[in-house]
Design an enzyme around this catalytic site. Structure first.
Site, PDB file in Angstrom:
ATOM      1  N   ASP A 266     -10.406 -12.094 -55.523  1.00 55.05           N
ATOM      2  CA  ASP A 266     -10.813 -13.506 -55.664  1.00 55.05           C
ATOM      3  C   ASP A 266     -11.844 -13.931 -54.628  1.00 55.05           C
ATOM      4  OD1 ASP A 266      -8.826 -13.704 -57.652  1.00 55.05           O
ATOM      5  OD2 ASP A 266      -7.331 -14.096 -56.118  1.00 55.05           O
TER       6      ASP A 266
ATOM      7  N   LYS B  47     -16.678 -12.428 -56.375  1.00 55.45           N
ATOM      8  CA  LYS B  47     -17.558 -11.314 -56.767  1.00 55.45           C
ATOM      9  C   LYS B  47     -18.341 -11.641 -58.027  1.00 55.45           C
ATOM     10  CE  LYS B  47     -13.999  -8.535 -56.853  1.00 55.45           C
ATOM     11  NZ  LYS B  47     -12.990  -9.421 -56.256  1.00 55.45           N
TER      12      LYS B  47
ATOM     13  N   GLY C  12     -10.492 -11.552 -62.860  1.00 54.15           N
ATOM     14  CA  GLY C  12     -10.976 -12.805 -63.436  1.00 54.15           C
ATOM     15  C   GLY C  12     -12.245 -13.186 -62.700  1.00 54.15           C
ATOM     16  N   HIS C  13     -13.385 -12.750 -63.210  1.00 51.23           N
ATOM     17  CA  HIS C  13     -14.662 -13.005 -62.523  1.00 51.23           C
ATOM     18  C   HIS C  13     -15.315 -14.257 -63.103  1.00 51.23           C
ATOM     19  CE1 HIS C  13     -14.924  -8.554 -61.080  1.00 51.23           C
ATOM     20  NE2 HIS C  13     -13.924  -9.232 -60.569  1.00 51.23           N
TER      21      HIS C  13
ATOM     22  N   GLN D 196     -10.751  -6.793 -58.107  1.00 55.98           N
ATOM     23  CA  GLN D 196      -9.732  -6.935 -57.046  1.00 55.98           C
ATOM     24  C   GLN D 196     -10.414  -6.771 -55.666  1.00 55.98           C
ATOM     25  OE1 GLN D 196      -8.640  -4.619 -59.842  1.00 55.98           O
ATOM     26  NE2 GLN D 196      -8.247  -6.588 -60.731  1.00 55.98           N
TER      27      GLN D 196
HETATM   28  P1  IMP Z   1      -1.703  -5.959 -60.959  1.00 57.93           P
HETATM   29  O1  IMP Z   1      -3.082  -5.497 -60.653  1.00 57.93           O
HETATM   30  O2  IMP Z   1      -1.630  -6.905 -62.120  1.00 57.93           O
HETATM   31  O3  IMP Z   1      -0.735  -4.812 -61.094  1.00 57.93           O
HETATM   32  O4  IMP Z   1      -1.166  -6.811 -59.708  1.00 57.93           O
HETATM   33  C1  IMP Z   1      -0.931  -6.219 -58.414  1.00 57.93           C
HETATM   34  C2  IMP Z   1      -1.309  -7.178 -57.296  1.00 57.93           C
HETATM   35  O5  IMP Z   1      -2.718  -7.385 -57.306  1.00 57.93           O
HETATM   36  C3  IMP Z   1      -0.701  -8.582 -57.431  1.00 57.93           C
HETATM   37  O6  IMP Z   1      -0.477  -9.093 -56.131  1.00 57.93           O
HETATM   38  C4  IMP Z   1      -1.804  -9.382 -58.090  1.00 57.93           C
HETATM   39  O7  IMP Z   1      -1.717 -10.761 -57.814  1.00 57.93           O
HETATM   40  C5  IMP Z   1      -3.026  -8.756 -57.448  1.00 57.93           C
HETATM   41  N1  IMP Z   1      -4.235  -8.849 -58.274  1.00 57.93           N
HETATM   42  C6  IMP Z   1      -4.551  -8.112 -59.363  1.00 57.93           C
HETATM   43  N2  IMP Z   1      -5.755  -8.449 -59.838  1.00 57.93           N
HETATM   44  C7  IMP Z   1      -6.224  -9.409 -59.025  1.00 57.93           C
HETATM   45  C8  IMP Z   1      -7.446 -10.129 -58.990  1.00 57.93           C
HETATM   46  O8  IMP Z   1      -8.360  -9.945 -59.784  1.00 57.93           O
HETATM   47  N3  IMP Z   1      -7.554 -11.053 -57.994  1.00 57.93           N
HETATM   48  C9  IMP Z   1      -6.587 -11.244 -57.055  1.00 57.93           C
HETATM   49  N4  IMP Z   1      -5.441 -10.569 -57.050  1.00 57.93           N
HETATM   50  C10 IMP Z   1      -5.257  -9.655 -58.024  1.00 57.93           C
END
Ligand code: IMP
Length: 425
Positions: free
Chosen positions: A13, A16, A40-41, A222
């Site tokens: 977040d 990017k 979520g870009h 991420q």
């Molecule tokens: P997952 O990627 O859905 O398995 O989530 C694993 C961890 O990564 C959790 O803490 C999510 O909130 C975090 N996470 C996954 N994708 C994002 C992102 O795009 N932005 C921020 N946190 C993310």
């Protein structure tokens, strides 16, 4: 030749989407290399706001070819929905999107297992998009890939094989309803003609583009502190968002990388569970959340907020090899009289020499702060470095010095024009 990677240096977040959108103005190819629809870009163009989960942010530039690399896990329904969404906005995709034949698919059982595993005490706070279970299957060599969509018989066989096992896990371990194999087979068999026009050997495509001297932008999803190997394990995602992940997730050699742009907020945020040493759980955290509109672009969850952590950032820029930084949301700090920056951690009274990634250690550290004067003004309409209040310029220069990487770009709002180029010192 120019190959540039844009990575997140925090827990995701970082903004990017906006930075990739800006840099893609001069890119011929923009490629995603890991993650999936958990990303979520957000990109704002004029009065239009796009939230992209799987499509690279370069899709909004009409002359850019976009690639979804082998390292991405693709939810075909989510992808087709997103393609539809951008088409409705008048953006032409034909000939501009390429999906790796080797990318793995997110299946309905991945999403179901993701949410069931999150019910226990060992919750990670995932996005529920099936990311972890899909990467587990990839590593276990039972995953189903994009190329498998193009052979209906083979696809059926793989789905049956997987569901025999997954249904037992669902029923026996989670006491949950089994999934209907026939309807999943029918649903996924239908994707062949829809996905087929985009499927290709993207590694060959990008390597050819590199050898032709095209300008390539690689878009990480991420952030570094969520990296499976280098993040705050176990509170991480299941892929490698760091710059090193780009080569594996696209099939390109490390020798071709020219620049690595780290994107960081001017403060820190995190969604989901896990340690966050500079988190502000009281009024300051709420103020940051409110001013920064800190709610997840994928799940809508409120983000946890806290001060800039230069100690974690130094770790992050080091393992990514950042050549420059883009600092986003600097305008949000205009609300504060003073701005603390974390310069180190203490554990049992002693200063730590390096960033501890193990969650159980990070949970116990005590951040050490240095306080900076705030600028107490709205800088969101400023477009030139010289016009920024001196305290804001000092804050940026201090961060540069602390993390030992030059800040070259500032973002003071979501729009393209709310961007400031930082001159070299
Ligand atoms: P997952 O990627 O859905 O398995 O989530 C694993 C961890 O990564 C959790 O803490 C999510 O909130 C975090 N996470 C996954 N994708 C994002 C992102 O795009 N932005 C921020 N946190 C993310």
């Amino acid at each position: 030749m120019s190959v540039k990677i844009v990575i997140g240096t925090q827990w995701g977040d970082e903004g990017k989407g906006k930075i990739v959108d800006l840099l893609s103005e001069t890119a011929d190819v923009v490629a995603r290399y890991q993650g999936g629809a958990n990303a979520g870009h957000t990109v704002e163009i004029g009065d239009r706001r796009f939230i992209l989960h799987l499509l690279p942010a370069g899709i909004l530039r009409p002359n850019t070819v976009c690639v979804i690399g082998n390292g991405v896990v693709v939810d075909p329904a989510a992808l087709l929905h997103e393609i539809d969404m951008v088409r409705k906005e008048g953006i032409e995709i034909e000939g501009r999107l390429k999906i790796s034949h080797n990318a793995h698919l997110i299946m309905p059982y991945h999403k179901k297992l993701d949410s069931l595993r999150e019910r226990g005490a060992n919750k990670i706070g995932t996005t529920g998009r099936g990311i972890g279970p899909a990467y587990i299957d990839k590593a276990q060599r039972v995953g189903i890939r994009i190329v498998d969509l193009l052979n209906r018989d083979y696809l059926e066989q793989r789905i049956r094989m997987n569901l025999t096992e997954k249904n037992q896990i669902l029923a026996r371990i989670y006491r949950s309803e089994e999934l209907d194999v026939e309807s999943i087979i029918t649903e996924y068999q239908e994707f062949d003609r829809l996905i087929d026009p985009y499927v290709t050997d993207t590694s060959l495509f990008i390597n050819t583009a590199i050898s032709e001297g095209k300008r390539i932008l690689l878009e990480g999803a991420q952030g570094t502190l969520l990296d499976l190997d280098h993040g705050t394990y176990p509170y991480v995602t299941s892929s490698n968002p760091i710059s090193g992940g780009a080569c594996v997730g696209l099939g390109i050699p490390p020798t071709c990388i020219d620049e690595i742009v780290g994107v960081s907020k001017a403060y820190f945020t995190r969604v989901g569970e896990g340690p966050f040493p500079t988190e502000e759980t009281g009024g300051i955290g709420e103020e940051l959340r409110e001013h920064g509109d800190e709610f997840g672009a994928t799940t809508g969850r409120p983000r946890r907020c806290g001060w800039f952590d230069a100690f974690a950032m130094r770790y992050s820029t080091l393992i990514n090899g950042c050549t420059s930084l883009a600092l986003t949301k600097l305008d949000v700090l205009g609300a504060f009289d003073t701005i603390p920056v974390c310069i180190g951690y203490k554990l049992e009274g002693r200063l730590l020499k390096s960033f501890p990634t193990a969650a159980r250690i990070l949970e116990q550290v005590e951040p050490v702060y240095q306080t900076h004067p705030g600028w107490k003004s709205d800088i969101s309409q400023i477009t030139r470095w010289e016009d920024l209040p001196v305290e804001a310029r000092q804050y940026v220069r201090t961060i540069s010095e602390m993390v030992q990487v030059p800040v070259s770009l500032l973002s003071v709002g979501p729009k393209r024009r709310q961007t400031i180029i930082v001159p070299e010192e």
